[in-house]
Design a protein around this motif. Structure first.
Motif, PDB file in Angstrom:
ATOM      1  N   ILE A  64       0.842  -1.195   0.000  1.00 54.84           N
ATOM      2  CA  ILE A  64       0.000   0.000   0.000  1.00 54.84           C
ATOM      3  C   ILE A  64       0.879   1.247   0.000  1.00 54.84           C
ATOM      4  O   ILE A  64       1.795   1.363   0.819  1.00 54.84           O
ATOM      5  CB  ILE A  64      -0.936   0.016   1.230  1.00 54.84           C
ATOM      6  CG1 ILE A  64      -1.814  -1.236   1.183  1.00 54.84           C
ATOM      7  CG2 ILE A  64      -1.794   1.289   1.247  1.00 54.84           C
ATOM      8  CD1 ILE A  64      -2.745  -1.422   2.325  1.00 54.84           C
ATOM      9  N   LEU A  65       0.616   2.130  -0.951  1.00 53.42           N
ATOM     10  CA  LEU A  65       1.316   3.410  -0.992  1.00 53.42           C
ATOM     11  C   LEU A  65       0.384   4.469  -0.461  1.00 53.42           C
ATOM     12  O   LEU A  65      -0.775   4.534  -0.883  1.00 53.42           O
ATOM     13  CB  LEU A  65       1.662   3.766  -2.450  1.00 53.42           C
ATOM     14  CG  LEU A  65       3.143   3.782  -2.786  1.00 53.42           C
ATOM     15  CD1 LEU A  65       3.700   2.391  -2.590  1.00 53.42           C
ATOM     16  CD2 LEU A  65       3.358   4.247  -4.206  1.00 53.42           C
ATOM     17  N   PHE A  66       0.872   5.297   0.459  1.00 52.68           N
ATOM     18  CA  PHE A  66       0.066   6.418   0.915  1.00 52.68           C
ATOM     19  C   PHE A  66       0.760   7.690   0.426  1.00 52.68           C
ATOM     20  O   PHE A  66       1.913   7.950   0.774  1.00 52.68           O
ATOM     21  CB  PHE A  66      -0.058   6.381   2.446  1.00 52.68           C
ATOM     22  CG  PHE A  66      -0.893   7.508   2.957  1.00 52.68           C
ATOM     23  CD1 PHE A  66      -2.212   7.659   2.538  1.00 52.68           C
ATOM     24  CD2 PHE A  66      -0.360   8.443   3.829  1.00 52.68           C
ATOM     25  CE1 PHE A  66      -2.984   8.717   2.986  1.00 52.68           C
ATOM     26  CE2 PHE A  66      -1.135   9.497   4.281  1.00 52.68           C
ATOM     27  CZ  PHE A  66      -2.443   9.628   3.852  1.00 52.68           C
ATOM     28  N   LEU A  67       0.075   8.424  -0.418  1.00 50.48           N
ATOM     29  CA  LEU A  67       0.692   9.560  -1.113  1.00 50.48           C
ATOM     30  C   LEU A  67       0.158  10.872  -0.571  1.00 50.48           C
ATOM     31  O   LEU A  67      -1.043  11.031  -0.372  1.00 50.48           O
ATOM     32  CB  LEU A  67       0.393   9.463  -2.618  1.00 50.48           C
ATOM     33  CG  LEU A  67       0.889   8.176  -3.275  1.00 50.48           C
ATOM     34  CD1 LEU A  67       0.372   8.050  -4.695  1.00 50.48           C
ATOM     35  CD2 LEU A  67       2.421   8.127  -3.250  1.00 50.48           C
ATOM     36  N   ASN A  68       1.073  11.807  -0.357  1.00 52.40           N
ATOM     37  CA  ASN A  68       0.702  13.039   0.332  1.00 52.40           C
ATOM     38  C   ASN A  68       1.048  14.292  -0.402  1.00 52.40           C
ATOM     39  O   ASN A  68       1.273  15.320   0.236  1.00 52.40           O
ATOM     40  CB  ASN A  68       1.489  13.113   1.645  1.00 52.40           C
ATOM     41  CG  ASN A  68       0.782  12.361   2.685  1.00 52.40           C
ATOM     42  OD1 ASN A  68      -0.403  12.550   2.836  1.00 52.40           O
ATOM     43  ND2 ASN A  68       1.497  11.502   3.346  1.00 52.40           N
ATOM     44  N   HIS A  69       1.168  14.203  -1.703  1.00 53.69           N
ATOM     45  CA  HIS A  69       1.514  15.401  -2.457  1.00 53.69           C
ATOM     46  C   HIS A  69       0.568  15.511  -3.645  1.00 53.69           C
ATOM     47  O   HIS A  69       0.291  14.510  -4.313  1.00 53.69           O
ATOM     48  CB  HIS A  69       2.973  15.329  -2.919  1.00 53.69           C
ATOM     49  CG  HIS A  69       3.475  16.643  -3.403  1.00 53.69           C
ATOM     50  ND1 HIS A  69       3.165  17.130  -4.661  1.00 53.69           N
ATOM     51  CD2 HIS A  69       4.222  17.613  -2.798  1.00 53.69           C
ATOM     52  CE1 HIS A  69       3.714  18.332  -4.814  1.00 53.69           C
ATOM     53  NE2 HIS A  69       4.355  18.643  -3.698  1.00 53.69           N
ATOM     54  N   PRO A  70       0.081  16.752  -3.932  1.00 54.99           N
ATOM     55  CA  PRO A  70      -0.872  16.931  -5.033  1.00 54.99           C
ATOM     56  C   PRO A  70      -0.373  16.395  -6.370  1.00 54.99           C
ATOM     57  O   PRO A  70      -1.176  15.923  -7.185  1.00 54.99           O
ATOM     58  CB  PRO A  70      -1.050  18.451  -5.115  1.00 54.99           C
ATOM     59  CG  PRO A  70      -0.639  18.978  -3.786  1.00 54.99           C
ATOM     60  CD  PRO A  70       0.355  18.013  -3.218  1.00 54.99           C
ATOM     61  N   ASP A  71       0.948  16.447  -6.603  1.00 53.24           N
ATOM     62  CA  ASP A  71       1.452  15.948  -7.896  1.00 53.24           C
ATOM     63  C   ASP A  71       1.227  14.445  -8.032  1.00 53.24           C
ATOM     64  O   ASP A  71       0.954  13.939  -9.116  1.00 53.24           O
ATOM     65  CB  ASP A  71       2.948  16.252  -8.053  1.00 53.24           C
ATOM     66  CG  ASP A  71       3.189  17.739  -8.229  1.00 53.24           C
ATOM     67  OD1 ASP A  71       2.198  18.471  -8.400  1.00 53.24           O
ATOM     68  OD2 ASP A  71       4.357  18.159  -8.174  1.00 53.24           O
ATOM     69  N   PHE A  72       1.361  13.729  -6.930  1.00 54.83           N
ATOM     70  CA  PHE A  72       1.092  12.287  -6.981  1.00 54.83           C
ATOM     71  C   PHE A  72      -0.395  12.020  -7.248  1.00 54.83           C
ATOM     72  O   PHE A  72      -0.752  11.104  -7.979  1.00 54.83           O
ATOM     73  CB  PHE A  72       1.478  11.615  -5.660  1.00 54.83           C
ATOM     74  CG  PHE A  72       2.947  11.352  -5.504  1.00 54.83           C
ATOM     75  CD1 PHE A  72       3.659  10.675  -6.481  1.00 54.83           C
ATOM     76  CD2 PHE A  72       3.625  11.759  -4.370  1.00 54.83           C
ATOM     77  CE1 PHE A  72       5.019  10.414  -6.337  1.00 54.83           C
ATOM     78  CE2 PHE A  72       4.975  11.504  -4.213  1.00 54.83           C
ATOM     79  CZ  PHE A  72       5.673  10.836  -5.194  1.00 54.83           C
ATOM     80  N   VAL A  73      -1.249  12.834  -6.604  1.00 58.50           N
ATOM     81  CA  VAL A  73      -2.692  12.638  -6.788  1.00 58.50           C
ATOM     82  C   VAL A  73      -3.045  12.854  -8.262  1.00 58.50           C
ATOM     83  O   VAL A  73      -3.782  12.070  -8.879  1.00 58.50           O
ATOM     84  CB  VAL A  73      -3.495  13.610  -5.882  1.00 58.50           C
ATOM     85  CG1 VAL A  73      -4.991  13.416  -6.082  1.00 58.50           C
ATOM     86  CG2 VAL A  73      -3.124  13.414  -4.416  1.00 58.50           C
ATOM     87  N   GLN A  74      -2.481  13.900  -8.831  1.00 59.93           N
ATOM     88  CA  GLN A  74      -2.732  14.198 -10.251  1.00 59.93           C
ATOM     89  C   GLN A  74      -2.284  13.035 -11.135  1.00 59.93           C
ATOM     90  O   GLN A  74      -2.955  12.635 -12.077  1.00 59.93           O
ATOM     91  CB  GLN A  74      -1.957  15.469 -10.632  1.00 59.93           C
ATOM     92  CG  GLN A  74      -1.940  15.741 -12.106  1.00 59.93           C
ATOM     93  CD  GLN A  74      -2.308  17.186 -12.406  1.00 59.93           C
ATOM     94  OE1 GLN A  74      -2.469  17.983 -11.497  1.00 59.93           O
ATOM     95  NE2 GLN A  74      -2.434  17.513 -13.657  1.00 59.93           N
ATOM     96  N   GLU A  75      -1.123  12.483 -10.775  1.00 62.46           N
ATOM     97  CA  GLU A  75      -0.568  11.368 -11.542  1.00 62.46           C
ATOM     98  C   GLU A  75      -1.541  10.177 -11.547  1.00 62.46           C
ATOM     99  O   GLU A  75      -1.819   9.585 -12.576  1.00 62.46           O
ATOM    100  CB  GLU A  75       0.769  10.984 -10.885  1.00 62.46           C
ATOM    101  CG  GLU A  75       1.657  10.102 -11.686  1.00 62.46           C
ATOM    102  CD  GLU A  75       2.359  10.830 -12.830  1.00 62.46           C
ATOM    103  OE1 GLU A  75       2.977  10.129 -13.629  1.00 62.46           O
ATOM    104  OE2 GLU A  75       2.272  12.055 -12.924  1.00 62.46           O
ATOM    105  N   VAL A  76      -2.090   9.855 -10.360  1.00 55.34           N
ATOM    106  CA  VAL A  76      -2.960   8.673 -10.245  1.00 55.34           C
ATOM    107  C   VAL A  76      -4.336   8.950 -10.861  1.00 55.34           C
ATOM    108  O   VAL A  76      -4.870   8.118 -11.599  1.00 55.34           O
ATOM    109  CB  VAL A  76      -3.119   8.255  -8.760  1.00 55.34           C
ATOM    110  CG1 VAL A  76      -4.126   7.119  -8.619  1.00 55.34           C
ATOM    111  CG2 VAL A  76      -1.774   7.839  -8.176  1.00 55.34           C
ATOM    112  N   LEU A  77      -4.923  10.126 -10.576  1.00 58.73           N
ATOM    113  CA  LEU A  77      -6.303  10.372 -11.018  1.00 58.73           C
ATOM    114  C   LEU A  77      -6.395  10.833 -12.465  1.00 58.73           C
ATOM    115  O   LEU A  77      -7.434  10.669 -13.104  1.00 58.73           O
ATOM    116  CB  LEU A  77      -6.972  11.418 -10.117  1.00 58.73           C
ATOM    117  CG  LEU A  77      -7.236  11.014  -8.679  1.00 58.73           C
ATOM    118  CD1 LEU A  77      -7.996  12.108  -7.943  1.00 58.73           C
ATOM    119  CD2 LEU A  77      -8.015   9.707  -8.598  1.00 58.73           C
ATOM    120  N   VAL A  78      -5.319  11.447 -12.966  1.00 61.26           N
ATOM    121  CA  VAL A  78      -5.422  12.026 -14.314  1.00 61.26           C
ATOM    122  C   VAL A  78      -4.395  11.395 -15.255  1.00 61.26           C
ATOM    123  O   VAL A  78      -4.743  10.632 -16.159  1.00 61.26           O
ATOM    124  CB  VAL A  78      -5.237  13.573 -14.271  1.00 61.26           C
ATOM    125  CG1 VAL A  78      -5.409  14.159 -15.664  1.00 61.26           C
ATOM    126  CG2 VAL A  78      -6.213  14.205 -13.287  1.00 61.26           C
TER     127      VAL A  78
END
Ligand code: HEM
Length: 458
Positions: A64-78
């Protein structure tokens, strides 16, 4: 991706993980103050504070990866959304929601989204504004000055009445109470059942919880299919969401079957009702603690509405009220965490994770990051002006998710939140009854852990 500056790497074979917990998560349960059953926010806060933008742990053999930076969120969702699917716990909600928008994966998801989207077009949801205002004003009229109310329960009741009027063009009838009751019974059991490793295979067993689940689902289905049958027999457009689900076609003329309408109807019911109720509950609480912001909101309501009942035309002019709602969802995001599962081996910044890994990120954590929201615990609606938003990364604030699976009800929720706040605040100021314990309960949505009592004052 640009990514956060310094990231360390732990190698395992061909894979590269961020640093994190040495043992499987269950090892820490009850041994550490941040590892408590039913308090995942404590775990996420600990991980964010200790490891920063990315961290790793294992649970029952899953990475499980827990990501805490908006750039990572963008990478996964977009950017890399095609490499991820719904993670397992959400997929398991199929036991209630079938192949609805929340639970399905492509290509079914894409197909349904095209058919359901017209039900949420701006012009269409505009018609619901009057229903929202009518429900909110009627509730506020029943309140008495100085008489304490449980604001969480009141906002749930309001949200249910709005769902009844906008999804089913009806008052809160026995049928709608039955849908509400059985959906909640199933969700309570789901919270228990979801920890079983192969949940789907137990669903036919005569265990007490499972029998209760089957009864609730059978009752729910009988009500849902009867409503659908009655509507099909009398197929007029009642200007509600259900009419849209029954009448919608994509560009190729495809429509939804009865089973698909059932799944989407329950999905919209579940996704749209508790989220908005919780957002409103936390907003009243925050306004009671921030009298300056409350005064500013009342000044806007006086200026824009001048004593009139709000209408859709006022919505765009209630900018401060909208910012209050935004700031409330920053501090208390109703969807407080999201996850995906890697469908293939995935590279994320310097990391490489195997197919089947889970990736989580939390609005609760990122929305409270001092990097993007200085003095993060301060309630400050001016953080949501257009200029302030443009100065932040897109995924520093994402109460409605993002990418191809961004909340389909987002415009609806903004309108509902803003107009409900305006209609009630026009009649009342809500004060917190002193000496109460206020805490969050992180279920699928972020509820108050204890009832929050408030008194309306003129
Ligand atoms: C404040 C209120 C709301 C919040 C915070 C919220 C939040 C979210 C979030 C974060 C997602 C994305 C989940 C993910 O990608 O894993 C989502 C999806 C969804 N929401 Fe909302 N929501 C709200 C209100 C509503 C309303 C009012 C409706 C319907 C009337 C709705 C219907 C849906 C549906 C159907 C999806 C699934 C979309 C898809 O996967 O295509 N939501 N919501």
């Amino acid at each position: 991706m640009n990514g956060p500056a310094t990231l360390s790497i732990v190698e395992r074979g061909e894979y590269r993980f961020p640093p994190g917990l040495r043992h499987n998560l269950p090892f820490y349960m009850g041994r550490k103050p941040w590892a408590r059953i039913g308090r995942p926010i404590l775990l996420f806060e600990h991980l964010a504070k200790t490891y920063g933008p990315a961290t790793h742990y294992r649970m029952m053999g899953t990475d499980i990866l827990f990501l805490n930076h908006p750039d990572f969120v963008q990478e996964v969702l977009v950017t890399q959304s095609g490499n991820f699917i719904r993670e397992r716990t959400l997929r398991r909600m199929k036991i209630l929601l079938g192949e609805g928008l929340l639970t399905s994966n492509d290509p079914v998801h894409m197909q349904h989204r095209r058919i359901v989207a017209p039900a949420f077009h701006r012009q269409r949801i505009a018609a619901y504004a009057d229903e929202i205002v009518r429900s909110a004003a009627a509730m506020a009229e029943r309140w008495k000055s100085g008489q304490a109310i449980d604001i969480g329960a009141a906002m749930m009741e309001l949200s249910l009445s709005i769902v009844a009027r906008t999804l089913f063009a009806s008052e809160v009838t026995e049928d709608i109470r039955a849908i509400n009751h059985e959906t909640h019974a199933i969700m309570r059991l789901y919270n228990l059942l979801v920890i079983l490793p192969r949940l789907e295979s137990y669903l036919h067993w005569p265990l007490p919880g499972v029998t209760r689940f089957r009864k609730a689902r059978a009752h729910l289905d009988s009500v849902a299919y009867r409503i659908i049958r009655e509507r099909r027999e009398d197929p007029v457009d009642r200007h509600d969401l259900l009419s849209m689900l029954l009448l919608s076609r994509d560009e190729d003329g495809n429509s939804l079957s009865d089973e698909q309408v059932r799944d989407e109807m329950l999905t919209i019911f579940l996704a749209g009702y508790e989220t908005t109720a919780n957002a409103l509950t936390w907003t009243w609480y925050l306004l009671s603690q921030n009298p300056d912001a409350r005064e500013q909101m009342h000044a806007e309501l006086d200026r824009v509405l001048a004593g009139r009942t709000p209408t859709l035309a006022d919505y765009a002019n209630l900018t401060y009220t909208q910012q209050v709602f935004s700031e409330s969802m920053r501090l208390y995001p109703p969807a407080w965490a999201m996850g995906r599962e890697a469908a293939i081996d995935v590279e994320l910044g310097p990391y490489r994770i195997p197919a089947g890994s889970h990736v989580f990120f939390s609005q609760w954590i990122i929305h409270r990051s001092p990097e993007f929201f200085p003095d993060p615990l301060r309630f400050d609606p001016s953080r949501h002006t257009d200029a302030a938003k443009a100065a932040r990364p897109r995924f520093a604030y994402f109460p409605f998710g993002g990418g191809s699976r961004q909340c389909i009800g987002e415009s609806f929720a903004w309108m509902e939140g803003t107009l409900a706040l305006a209609s009630i605040a026009q009649q009342w100021k809500l004060n917190l009854v002193p000496n109460q314990r206020i805490d969050v309960q992180e279920k699928i949505t972020l509820r108050p852990r204890y009832p929050i009592l408030m008194t309306p004052r003129l």
